[in-house]
Design an enzyme around this catalytic site. Structure first.
Site, PDB file in Angstrom:
ATOM      1  N   THR A  10       0.850  -1.194   0.000  1.00 55.52           N
ATOM      2  CA  THR A  10       0.000   0.000   0.000  1.00 55.52           C
ATOM      3  C   THR A  10       0.882   1.238   0.000  1.00 55.52           C
ATOM      4  O   THR A  10       1.901   1.277   0.688  1.00 55.52           O
ATOM      5  CB  THR A  10      -0.911  -0.002   1.246  1.00 55.52           C
ATOM      6  OG1 THR A  10      -1.790  -1.119   1.142  1.00 55.52           O
ATOM      7  CG2 THR A  10      -1.746   1.271   1.343  1.00 55.52           C
ATOM      8  N   PHE A  17       1.250   5.126   0.947  1.00 57.94           N
ATOM      9  CA  PHE A  17       0.707   6.149   1.835  1.00 57.94           C
ATOM     10  C   PHE A  17       1.237   7.514   1.413  1.00 57.94           C
ATOM     11  O   PHE A  17       2.410   7.646   1.053  1.00 57.94           O
ATOM     12  CB  PHE A  17       1.150   5.890   3.278  1.00 57.94           C
ATOM     13  CG  PHE A  17       0.456   4.715   3.921  1.00 57.94           C
ATOM     14  CD1 PHE A  17      -0.624   4.909   4.770  1.00 57.94           C
ATOM     15  CD2 PHE A  17       0.870   3.421   3.673  1.00 57.94           C
ATOM     16  CE1 PHE A  17      -1.264   3.841   5.368  1.00 57.94           C
ATOM     17  CE2 PHE A  17       0.232   2.338   4.261  1.00 57.94           C
ATOM     18  CZ  PHE A  17      -0.842   2.545   5.111  1.00 57.94           C
TER      19      PHE A  17
END
Ligand code: PEP
Ligand code: MN
Length: 636
Positions: A189, A191
């Site tokens: 992921t 960020f």
């Protein structure tokens, strides 16, 4: 005195600790992102609460998940984020952190996998393991956070499981039943790190875009190389998305519909002039040119001190023609002392008049190579015919293909097989597509290291030899990963315009320049009118912020440092003036003039810029803040 100590303590604290908020409980993936740049992580129950905390100054920075390798856009975070910026929250993006994601299935110790019927987690995490959980016959139960799921399961006496990181599982005393239940291996992921605009400078291009036109944003990713993260449409705005990695002005210009609204989270100043090459990993920008327009990281051409591309900028300098052993050696030393990174010099000269000097040929190659060795510079020289390629490539570091030969396909292929980087001039009558087509010939023959060079095109204008096509150079930028340099000398054809054109191309983001320098232009055997004398080249090099060496005469080195001192003084003066206006603006709007968080941000800016001497950075900030405060009449 007491206030002084208190001020210093606040400053010290701000200097060392950056509090970074994330959504979730300790052990969440957001916590890893929050700590990535040395920040002190602090968890919040929701993305809304996190953004409020950033707005109210409770944290210095916030991290939000933007996209995930399995499920793409993390709408749970991107929606409240969009709402906040549409409402006017002024944020800037300062960094992006990729966090590897391994989603463990964890339950209370002793729970057999077969007994697990339900798994708790954040909806974004559950979406990443839809298939695996379905295969295991496990039902998904939504809660607010991955680590929070571990906490819930730990406190519950059932055989439910949590989908969370191993760290979170261990933290809450759970046992990991399956190491990774993601639907895709190598899950991760990204960020985004956000700060309030008044406390930081943007480092990452990020914008929110919305429009009522379904066709307005069709090719934005292809044209800009940006990542598009779509959100669900609304009645008013059927198309809504976050755009990561593209300049807002360019987005606005490319979206054809009038009602496209772009809210920018700041444009990294240092990159404002650079247009990023296309995004990696998908089809080439131009299908028929798979090498030259491949979507890959910028190509960096590297030979000794010559590095061009991917942020590395080069200045190649030297005479138009290699006229004698002594001439090229003298000029080589001069340009090297000014910080040039490669030496140019023609041994075969393409001349408009067949009776003009044609170059000294292979003999001059030895003079050029020896001069390069003596000055510590790799050499660039032009090849005009296929049979010259092999012998020249045996000794020269970079082969130049001249403007007149840009579409000499046999020559392009031969140069592509020679095992040397190729500097490819754009033909005076060639379009950007034809120029890229020529690069494709070289690359298809085997040479990946091509440097494109804009050297002016023929227009109706007769006051210059050619017209430096900075527009064409910029238009080529998003189409290719290859470095693009400019040749102001052949574009201008006159020495008095070279510096201006060089600076224009440099400011527009050229990866480098190639400039003709001669120490006795009146007697030069070719292109006499456009040659810079070494002292003027030194001036240009100073303006481009190149690094001189000790071979430069002391008087010139002093002139160099004097110019920097003058610029510094002017900049300090400007800074004081703007700081005074800020003080006025704050007073008018009833805001406190002193802001310790803002001071900490200024301190960070100087420490980042003055990386080699942080103590000096600190001292400078102290002096500047003191002067600014005196000006803002805070001290009396
Ligand atoms: C040169 O670089 O000396 C030269 C001849 O350039 P162009 O091919 O761009 O005219
Ligand atoms: Mn020339």
């Amino acid at each position: 005195m007491l206030r002084e100590i208190a001020d210093r303590e606040t400053a010290e604290k701000a200097r060392v600790e950056v509090e970074v908020g994330y959504q979730g409980e300790p052990g969440a993936f957001g916590e890893v992102a929050a700590a990535a740049h040395g920040g002190v992580p602090r968890g919040f129950a929701s993305f809304e609460k996190l953004l409020e905390a950033l707005r109210d100054g409770e944290v210095d920075e916030a991290v939000l998940p933007m996209d995930n390798a399995v499920v793409g856009a993390i709408t749970e975070a991107l929606e409240p984020f969009a709402e906040a910026v549409v409402d006017g929250l002024e944020l800037v993006a300062v960094a992006v952190t990729s966090v590897p994601v391994r989603l463990s299935l964890a339950a209370r110790p002793g729970t057999p996998l077969a007994a697990v019927r339900r798994a708790w987690s954040h909806p974004a995490a559950l979406r990443q393991c839809t298939h695996r959980l379905a295969q295991m016959g496990i039902e998904r139960v939504v809660c607010y956070d991955t680590a929070g799921a571990a906490q819930i399961v730990a406190h519950d006496a059932s055989t439910d499981a949590a989908v969370c990181s191993r760290r979170a599982a261990e933290r809450y005393g759970l046992e990991v039943l399956e190491e990774d239940v993601s639907d895709k291996e190598q899950n991760g992921t990204r960020f985004i790190h956000l700060r309030m605009a008044e406390h930081a400078r943007a480092q990452v291009s990020l914008a929110f875009l919305r429009t009522s036109s379904m066709t307005a944003t069709g090719r934005l990713d292809v044209l800009t190389g940006a990542t598009l993260l779509p959100l669900a449409g609304t009645a008013e705005y059927p198309v809504r998305m976050w755009v990561l990695g593209a300049d807002a002005a360019r987005l606005q210009a490319l979206a054809p519909a009038r009602d496209v609204q772009v809210i920018s989270l700041g444009q990294p100043a240092a990159h404002a002039a650079k247009v990023t090459p296309p995004k990696q990993g998908t089809e080439p920008v131009v299908k028929s040119l798979p090498h030259a327009t491949a979507r890959k990281a910028p190509t960096v051409v590297e030979v000794g001190p010559l590095r061009i591309g991917g942020g590395a900028r080069a200045v190649i300098a030297g005479p138009c023609s290699v006229e004698s052993r002594e001439q090229v050696l003298r000029i080589a030393r001069e340009v090297a002392a000014c910080g040039a990174t490669a030496l140019r010099g023609g041994i075969f000269k393409p001349r408009t008049n067949p009776y003009a000097f044609q170059g000294h040929g292979m003999e001059a190659l030895d003079w050029l190579v020896d001069a390069g060795k003596a000055a510590g510079l790799p050499v660039v020289t032009e090849v005009m015919a296929v049979d010259q390629v092999k012998p020249v490539a045996g000794k020269a570091d970079v082969l130049q293909i001249g403007a007149r030969n840009m579409q000499n396909y046999d020559l392009l292929r031969a140069a592509g097989r020679a095992g040397r980087p190729v500097l490819l001039k754009r033909g005076a009558g060639a379009t950007v597509d034809e120029w890229l087509g020529a690069a494709e010939y070289v690359m298809a023959a085997g040479e990946e290291r091509v440097i494109l060079c804009e050297r002016g095109i023929r227009t109706f204008e007769t006051s210059t030899r050619n017209t430096l096509d900075i527009g064409g150079m910029l238009a080529a930028r998003p189409l290719t990963h290859l470095p693009i340099i400019a040749d102001p000398s052949h574009a201008a054809g006159r020495a008095d315009l070279v510096e201006g054109l060089a600076r224009a191309a440099w400011s527009a983001g050229a990866d480098g320049l190639i400039v003709e320098v001669h120490d006795d232009p009146a007697r030069a055997l070719s292109d006499a009118e456009q040659a810079l004398i070494p002292a003027r080249f030194a001036e240009l090099a100073r303006n481009l912020a190149l690094h001189p060496d000790a071979r430069l005469p002391l008087a010139q080195l002093r002139a160099w440092v004097d110019a920097i001192d003058h610029d510094l003084g002017v900049l300090v003066q400007r800074r004081l003036e703007v700081a005074r206006v800020i003080g006025e603006s704050k007073r008018q709007t009833g805001r406190a003039v002193l802001d310790p968080r803002r001071e900490a941000a200024v301190r960070r800016t100087y420490q980042e810029a003055l990386i080699s001497n942080k103590r000096l950075a600190d001292k400078l900030v102290d002096l500047l803040l003191e002067a600014a405060k005196a000006q803002q009449s805070i001290d009396e």
